[in-house]
Write an enzyme that holds these catalytic residues in place. Structure first.
Site, short mmCIF file in Angstrom:
data_model
loop_
_atom_site.label_atom_id
_atom_site.label_comp_id
_atom_site.label_asym_id
_atom_site.label_seq_id
_atom_site.Cartn_x
_atom_site.Cartn_y
_atom_site.Cartn_z
N HIS A 82 22.24 145.29 0.77
CA HIS A 82 21.40 144.34 0.06
C HIS A 82 22.27 143.30 -0.62
O HIS A 82 23.30 143.62 -1.21
CB HIS A 82 20.56 145.05 -1.00
CG HIS A 82 19.68 144.11 -1.76
ND1 HIS A 82 18.45 143.71 -1.29
CD2 HIS A 82 19.87 143.46 -2.93
CE1 HIS A 82 17.92 142.86 -2.15
NE2 HIS A 82 18.76 142.69 -3.15
N ASP A 161 6.68 147.03 -7.34
CA ASP A 161 7.71 146.01 -7.53
C ASP A 161 7.12 144.62 -7.36
O ASP A 161 7.44 143.70 -8.10
CB ASP A 161 8.86 146.22 -6.53
CG ASP A 161 9.91 145.12 -6.69
OD1 ASP A 161 10.51 145.05 -7.77
OD2 ASP A 161 10.07 144.31 -5.77
N ARG A 168 7.08 139.41 -14.11
CA ARG A 168 8.37 139.03 -14.69
C ARG A 168 8.64 137.55 -14.49
O ARG A 168 9.18 136.87 -15.36
CB ARG A 168 9.50 139.85 -14.05
CG ARG A 168 9.51 141.31 -14.51
CD ARG A 168 10.39 142.15 -13.61
NE ARG A 168 11.75 141.69 -13.54
CZ ARG A 168 12.57 141.90 -12.50
NH1 ARG A 168 12.16 142.60 -11.45
NH2 ARG A 168 13.80 141.45 -12.52
N SER A 183 14.38 147.21 -9.30
CA SER A 183 13.63 146.47 -8.28
C SER A 183 14.36 146.51 -6.93
O SER A 183 13.79 146.82 -5.89
CB SER A 183 13.45 145.02 -8.77
OG SER A 183 13.10 144.16 -7.74
N LYS A 187 13.39 149.33 -3.42
CA LYS A 187 12.98 148.88 -2.08
C LYS A 187 13.87 149.49 -0.99
O LYS A 187 13.41 149.81 0.09
CB LYS A 187 12.99 147.35 -2.02
CG LYS A 187 11.81 146.75 -2.79
CD LYS A 187 11.87 145.26 -2.87
CE LYS A 187 12.80 144.82 -3.96
NZ LYS A 187 12.72 143.43 -4.38
N1 URA Z 1 15.87 140.61 -6.29
C1 URA Z 1 14.99 141.62 -6.34
O1 URA Z 1 14.64 142.20 -5.33
N2 URA Z 1 14.51 141.99 -7.55
C2 URA Z 1 14.87 141.39 -8.69
O2 URA Z 1 14.41 141.79 -9.74
C3 URA Z 1 15.77 140.32 -8.63
C4 URA Z 1 16.27 139.95 -7.40
#
Ligand code: URA
Length: 434
Positions: A82, A161, A168, A183, A187
């Site tokens: 990621h 999320d 947010r 977050s 995922k």
């Molecule tokens: N990328 C994400 O997936 N979540 C966040 O909170 C910030 C960047």
């Protein structure tokens, strides 16, 4: 349990229990907790932070809010990767086939771009015919057959999320380390990863502006991994400049193909070899990153990574002829060259401005429903540290949108700072935490 008590506890600096965090996440996802209470808790977290235990509990509550992809039927350690997002970051297009060619099964879900940063799925979809909407069964079958599949993340994965991020975004609580860490990692865990390599971007084009902040985010994610039993390594890398020379979907596919052919820009190649080496170690295919790197270099120069990319494109219905002939990718009707106003050295190229200019040219989305133009983007002719003479091209803007891309050109022009002396070298790899 009452949401009021959770807000009060966090406001006063207390530590929430796993049951309290589960109550909040499942209640908010099912719309039993109103936005105003969820927003108040997020703001309390923003100011008070979260312990490693709370952050891990939040991560698993988000994972458990939706579907989980089960990759157990695929042999081997499934290592995901990621990036926290950058400009010109086409690393996955190179890295995924590279590590797959080394024998690591790649079953990867990716996202789309928003704002100044791009997304892997948009880049892949710039290849005519490439289908990123796979059903989970077809996705797993393809990994078993070819060693690699890349699909768009489905809305059923980590729905908490999605809801929390949207809240947010409008309550100034995005840039909180525990909220970003949970977050991102939730995922990856929901999409079935056994291990995760995190590329934490740092600099003016990233969420985290300083090495210290990026290091804290990296450490928070590695700590989550320890508590939830997933191997994680985080590498902090420079995003004080765009990565490579191409920004924009089809342009980035071109640059990725050059890199897969053994060429490409030095920074992109270096980043792919560094991240790929960590992925082979995380996947237990190599014991040391030095040995892994040597193996990956051989794979790149032997053309195996390029062959794996071709197999990926074929398996997902794309036109594999683009692999040998990138001129088949979408191309823009208008090309506008930016000329250097002065002679000297390029001191810096601001990635935020380059990303914003590319978005204005049509390469990105201002809102999530915007349509993007795959051919649009920016080709940087000059990068930081390079000498430049007055009147030489700094960049070429590609667009179908406007005849004369004035606004985008002004933004891109403001990205370049030219000075008399060359700037100090900036390392690409700033820190590694595992
Ligand atoms: N990328 C994400 O997936 N979540 C966040 O909170 C910030 C960047």
């Amino acid at each position: 349990m009452r949401m009021y008590d959770l807000i009060l506890k966090k406001r006063d600096g207390g530590e929430l229990t796993r049951a309290e965090i589960d109550y909040f996440v499942s209640g908010y996802t099912r719309e039993r907790i109103p936005d105003y209470q969820a927003a108040a808790l997020l703001m309390a977290v923003f100011f008070r932070g979260m312990s490693s235990r709370e952050t891990a509990a939040l991560t698993m509550a988000i994972v458990n809010s939706g579907d989980k992809i089960n990759l157990e039927s695929i042999t081997g350690t499934k290592v995901d990767k990621h990036s926290t997002g950058g400009v010109g970051d086409k690393t996955t297009l190179v890295l995924a086939p590279l590590v797959a060619a080394a024998g690591a099964p790649v079953a990867k879900m990716s996202g789309r771009g928003l704002g100044h940063t791009g997304g892997t799925i948009d880049k892949l979809e710039s290849i005519p015919g490439f289908n990123t909407n796979l059903e989970p069964d077809a996705f797993i079958k393809q990994v078993k057959a070819t060693g690699i599949a890349l699909m768009a993340q489905t809305g059923k994965l980590a729905p908490a999320d999605k809801k929390l991020y949207a809240l947010r975004d409008v309550t100034a609580t995005v840039d909180s380390i525990p909220l970003i860490a949970s977050s991102v990692t939730s995922k990856k865990i929901a999409s079935g990863a056994d291990a995760v390599l995190l590329d934490v971007k740092c600099g003016s084009g990233a969420f985290m502006k300083t090495v210290a902040e990026a290091g804290q985010l990296a450490a928070a994610m590695v700590d989550i991994g320890k508590l939830v039993d997933r191997r994680m390594t985080a590498v902090v890398t420079d995003m004080g400049r765009p990565l490579g020379r191409m920004v924009g979907n089809a342009l980035e596919v071109r640059e990725a193909l050059d890199t897969l052919r053994g060429g490409g820009p030095d920074d992109l190649r270096e980043l792919c070899l560094t991240l790929g080496a960590h992925m082979l170690v995380l996947g237990r295919l190599e014991q040391s990153t030095a040995g892994a790197r040597r193996r990956l270099e051989k794979i790149l120069s032997g053309g195996e990574a390029l062959r794996k990319f071709r197999a990926l494109v074929e398996a997902q219905g794309g036109d594999a002829a683009v692999v040998d002939n990138p001129d088949l990718l979408p191309a823009a009707a208008v090309k506008h060259t930016l000329l250097a106003p002065d002679s000297g050295f390029v001191l810096s190229v601001d990635p935020m401005r380059v990303g914003r200019s590319a978005m204005l040219l049509g390469a990105g989305r201002m809102t999530k429903d915007d349509k993007i133009d795959y051919a649009a983007g920016i080709e940087l002719q000059k990068k930081p540290g390079e000498p430049v003479s007055k009147g030489e091209p700094l960049a070429v803007l590609h667009t179908n949108r406007q005849k004369s891309p004035d606004e985008a050109a002004a933004v891109a022009e403001g990205a370049f700072v030219i000075g008399r002396q060359p700037p100090d070298d900036r390392p690409l790899i700033l820190d590694t935490i595992s």
